[in-house]
Scaffold this motif. Structure first.
Motif, PDB file in Angstrom:
ATOM      1  N   PHE A 122       0.823  -1.204   0.000  1.00  0.00           N
ATOM      2  CA  PHE A 122       0.000   0.000   0.000  1.00  0.00           C
ATOM      3  C   PHE A 122       0.860   1.258   0.000  1.00  0.00           C
ATOM      4  O   PHE A 122       0.618   2.204  -0.748  1.00  0.00           O
ATOM      5  N   CYS A 123       1.875   1.296   0.838  1.00  0.00           N
ATOM      6  CA  CYS A 123       2.802   2.425   0.833  1.00  0.00           C
ATOM      7  C   CYS A 123       4.247   1.930   0.779  1.00  0.00           C
ATOM      8  O   CYS A 123       5.146   2.506   1.371  1.00  0.00           O
ATOM      9  N   SER A 124       4.443   0.833   0.063  1.00  0.00           N
ATOM     10  CA  SER A 124       5.775   0.308  -0.236  1.00  0.00           C
ATOM     11  C   SER A 124       5.834   0.012  -1.728  1.00  0.00           C
ATOM     12  O   SER A 124       4.814  -0.293  -2.346  1.00  0.00           O
ATOM     13  N   GLY A 125       7.020   0.100  -2.298  1.00  0.00           N
ATOM     14  CA  GLY A 125       7.129  -0.147  -3.728  1.00  0.00           C
ATOM     15  C   GLY A 125       8.566  -0.331  -4.147  1.00  0.00           C
ATOM     16  O   GLY A 125       9.473  -0.507  -3.331  1.00  0.00           O
ATOM     17  N   ALA A 136       6.298   3.727 -10.251  1.00  0.00           N
ATOM     18  CA  ALA A 136       6.859   2.696  -9.378  1.00  0.00           C
ATOM     19  C   ALA A 136       5.925   1.500  -9.353  1.00  0.00           C
ATOM     20  O   ALA A 136       4.724   1.612  -9.610  1.00  0.00           O
ATOM     21  N   PHE A 137       6.483   0.344  -9.048  1.00  0.00           N
ATOM     22  CA  PHE A 137       5.670  -0.809  -8.684  1.00  0.00           C
ATOM     23  C   PHE A 137       5.174  -0.590  -7.260  1.00  0.00           C
ATOM     24  O   PHE A 137       5.871  -0.040  -6.416  1.00  0.00           O
ATOM     25  N   LYS A 149      -1.777   5.216  -6.543  1.00  0.00           N
ATOM     26  CA  LYS A 149      -2.059   4.793  -7.903  1.00  0.00           C
ATOM     27  C   LYS A 149      -3.286   5.501  -8.491  1.00  0.00           C
ATOM     28  O   LYS A 149      -3.392   5.644  -9.710  1.00  0.00           O
ATOM     29  N   GLU A 150      -4.208   5.925  -7.660  1.00  0.00           N
ATOM     30  CA  GLU A 150      -5.365   6.673  -8.161  1.00  0.00           C
ATOM     31  C   GLU A 150      -5.045   8.147  -8.354  1.00  0.00           C
ATOM     32  O   GLU A 150      -5.875   8.898  -8.869  1.00  0.00           O
ATOM     33  N   ILE A 171       2.108   5.738 -11.678  1.00  0.00           N
ATOM     34  CA  ILE A 171       1.807   4.595 -12.533  1.00  0.00           C
ATOM     35  C   ILE A 171       2.980   3.631 -12.587  1.00  0.00           C
ATOM     36  O   ILE A 171       4.088   3.949 -12.145  1.00  0.00           O
ATOM     37  N   SER A 172       2.721   2.442 -13.153  1.00  0.00           N
ATOM     38  CA  SER A 172       3.788   1.438 -13.319  1.00  0.00           C
ATOM     39  C   SER A 172       4.030   1.152 -14.791  1.00  0.00           C
ATOM     40  O   SER A 172       4.635   0.130 -15.134  1.00  0.00           O
ATOM     41  N   ILE A 173       3.578   2.028 -15.681  1.00  0.00           N
ATOM     42  CA  ILE A 173       3.822   1.860 -17.113  1.00  0.00           C
ATOM     43  C   ILE A 173       5.267   2.249 -17.406  1.00  0.00           C
ATOM     44  O   ILE A 173       5.688   3.367 -17.093  1.00  0.00           O
TER      45      ILE A 173
END
Length: 456
Positions: free
Chosen positions: A173-176, A264-265, A271-272, A276-278
C-alpha cells in the motif's frame, strides 16, 4: 505459414527450435527453484559477461535487488535488472519483482509472438493475392520485432503490478520499488524502466575516448509530462522547505506519503493519484564502439555522474571487480560529500558487450570466491525473501515522507534520534535539496489507511 511474416522470419528466433522451446508454464513450474537456474545470478559475483555488486547503506535492511540472467532465452538473449525498494516492505517488493518480472516478460513475449503469428497466418489465408505493396505496408521487420518487445514490456509490467496488488502476504500500500530492466539480444538492446534507477552506456567516440551515454530517464515528479499527469489525477507535486530540490508526490487530502518518483511498482495509496507502473520503453542498436552497460540504483547516481561512472568502470583493475569498485567509489563519495548523511543502498550491474570476462583467478583479487558464486544459486541470508527472518522495520530511504515526519524533522535535536536510535541531525543544520534527497531516514505512517484496511 507459407510466405507470411512471423517472429522467426523477422529474426527474433526465440522459439524457432521446438526441441529447445520452453513454455512459460515450464518456468512457472520451476519458480520455487529460481535460485538453481543456471546462468542466473542475483548476489555479489560475476557471470561470463557481467559482474554485479550491492552494498547495504546505513538505513537498515538493504532494499536494493539485482539480477543478470544469461541465456534468458535462446539466440543470445541476456536479461539484466536493478530494483530499488522503498517503504516499510520495499526490500520484499524489490526481490519479488526481481524474481517474477523476467518470467512475466518471457510470458508476455511468447503471448505476443503467438498472437502475431496467428494474425499473419489469418492474413495469408484470407488473401492469397498479396503482393509486394502489401508486404511493404506491413512495415519493416525490425520495427515489428521492436514493437513485439515493447508490447511484452508493457504487458509484463502491468501484470507485475497487478500481482503485487493481489499478493496476500505482501503489503504494497505504501511500499514499492523502481525497476530498470534491459534485454540484450545480439546487437539489439531493449529497455524498460520506472522510477529513478538508471542505465548508461560506456562507448568510444571518434577520438577513441570513453564517453557516457544515458539510456534511461529518471522519472521524477517534476518532469513536465509526469507532473501534468499527477495533477490531472488530483495528486499534488511539491518539494519540502528543507529539501527544495526534491519534488515529491502527495495525496490530495494529506501531506503524505511524499514519494520522490512518478512511477513505481506498488505504492497503491498513490495509484489513483497519478503514480503509474507503465514503463518507459526504448530500443537501441549496439555498435562495436559500445563497450559496456551499467545499471545502478540511485544510491550511486546521487553522488556520481554518468561520466564518473564510465571512468570508474573502464579503469577498474579487473572486469569482475568493476561493480564492486563502483560501489566502493560511491561509498567514498557519500562520506566526502555528505558526511552527516546516511549512505543509501547501492546496487550495480556491469554488462560487458564483447562477452568477455576475467579469468577465474581474478576472483581472489576482489574478495569473491567459489562460495560466493554458489550462493547465487543456493540463496543467502542477505537475499532471502523472508526479510532476513525478521519483521521489516518501518524505516526506508526517505523516498517517501509523511506529515508526521515533516513536523518531527524540524524538532530533531542532538539527544533525539531518527527512528531506531540512528544518528540525528541538528535542527539548525542547512540541508539543501541535493543533500536531502535520500539522506534522512523517515517513517511512513498512514494510520488512517491502516485502520480502514483492517476494518475491511
Amino acid at each position: 505459414m507459407g510466405g507470411c511474416l512471423s517472429t522467426s522470419n523477422l529474426g527474433l528466433g526465440l522459439y524457432e527450435r521446438k526441441r529447445n522451446r520452453k513454455t512459460f508454464s515450464d518456468h512457472v513450474a520451476t519458480l520455487q527453484n529460481l535460485s538453481s537456474i543456471p546462468n542466473r545470478i542475483f548476489a555479489n559475483g560475476k557471470s561470463r559477461t557481467s559482474c554485479i555488486f550491492t552494498q547495504q547503506g546505513r538505513k537498515g535492511i538493504n532494499q536494493d535487488a539485482m539480477i543478470v540472467w544469461e541465456e534468458f532465452m535462446p539466440e543470445d538473449v541476456t536479461f539484466c535488472g536493478v530494483f530499488d525498494g522503498h517503504g516499510p516492505h520495499g526490500h520484499l517488493v524489490a526481490r519479488k519483482v526481481r524474481d517474477l518480472l523476467p518470467l512475466k516478460i518471457m510470458s508476455s513475449l511468447h503471448s505476443c509472438e503467438s498472437k502475431q503469428s496467428a494474425s499473419s497466418t489469418a492474413c495469408c489465408a484470407g488473401n492469397l493475392k498479396s503482393d509486394i505493396g502489401d508486404a511493404e505496408k506491413d512495415g519493416d521487420p525490425e520495427e515489428k520485432v521492436g514493437s513485439l518487445w515493447r508490447e511484452a514490456f508493457l504487458k509484463s509490467y502491468k501484470a507485475m503490478d497487478k500481482e503485487l496488488k493481489s499478493c496476500p502476504n505482501l503489503d504494497c500500500f505504501c511500499s514499492g520499488s523502481t525497476a530498470i530492466t534491459i534485454v540484450k539480444q545480439g546487437s539489439n538492446l531493449y529497455m524498460g524502466s520506472i522510477g529513478d534507477s538508471r542505465a548508461i552506456l560506456g562507448s568510444k567516440d571518434s577520438n577513441d575516448s570513453m564517453v557516457a551515454v544515458q539510456l534511461t530517464v529518471d522519472l521524477k515528479p517534476d518532469l513536465p509530462r509526469e507532473a501534468e499527469r499527477i495533477k490531472r489525477c488530483k495528486g499534488r507535486v511539491f518539494a519540502l522547505q528543507d529539501e527544495p530540490e526534491v519534488p515529491r508526490v502527495w495525496l490530495p487530502f494529506d501531506d503524505a506519503p511524499g514519494l520522490a518518483m512518478a512511477r513505481a511498482f506498488g505504492d497503491f495509496c498513490l495509484k489513483e493519484y497519478g503514480v503509474i507502473s507503465i514503463p518507459e520503453f526504448s530500443h537501441r542498436i549496439l555498435t562495436e564502439r559500445d563497450k559496456f552497460i551499467v545499471l545502478a540504483s540511485d544510491g550511486v547516481w546521487d553522488v556520481l555522474s554518468n561520466e564518473e561512472v564510465v571512468e570508474i568502470v573502464s579503469s577498474a583493475p579487473t572486469r569482475s571487480s568493476a561493480a564492486r569498485t563502483l560501489v566502493d567509489s560511491a561509498a567514498r563519495e557519500w562520506k566526502t560529500k555528505y558526511p552527516t548523511s546516511k549512505m543509501d543502498d547501492c546496487a550495480v550491474v556491469c554488462l560487458f558487450l564483447d562477452g568477455k570476462m576475467d579469468a577465474e583467478s581474478d576472483y581472489d583479487d576482489q574478495g569473491f570466491s567459489s562460495v560466493t558464486i554458489q550462493s547465487n544459486h543456493s540463496g543467502n541470508a542477505a537475499e532471502s525473501d523472508d526479510g532476513q527472518n525478521s519483521e521489516p522495520s518501518f524505516q526506508r530511504n526517505n523516498t517517501v515522507r509523511s506529515r508526521e515526519e515533516n513536523d518531527a524533522y524540524k524538532r530533531l535535536t542532538v539527544e533525539g534520534e531518527v527512528l531506531n536510535g540512528e544518528n540525528s541531525v541538528h535542527e539548525d543544520q542547512n540541508w539543501s535539496g541535493l543533500e536531502g534527497v535520500t539522506r534522512v531516514n523517515s517513517l511512513v505512517q498512514l494510520p488512517r489507511f491502516s485502520e480502514e484496511r483492517s476494518r475491511t
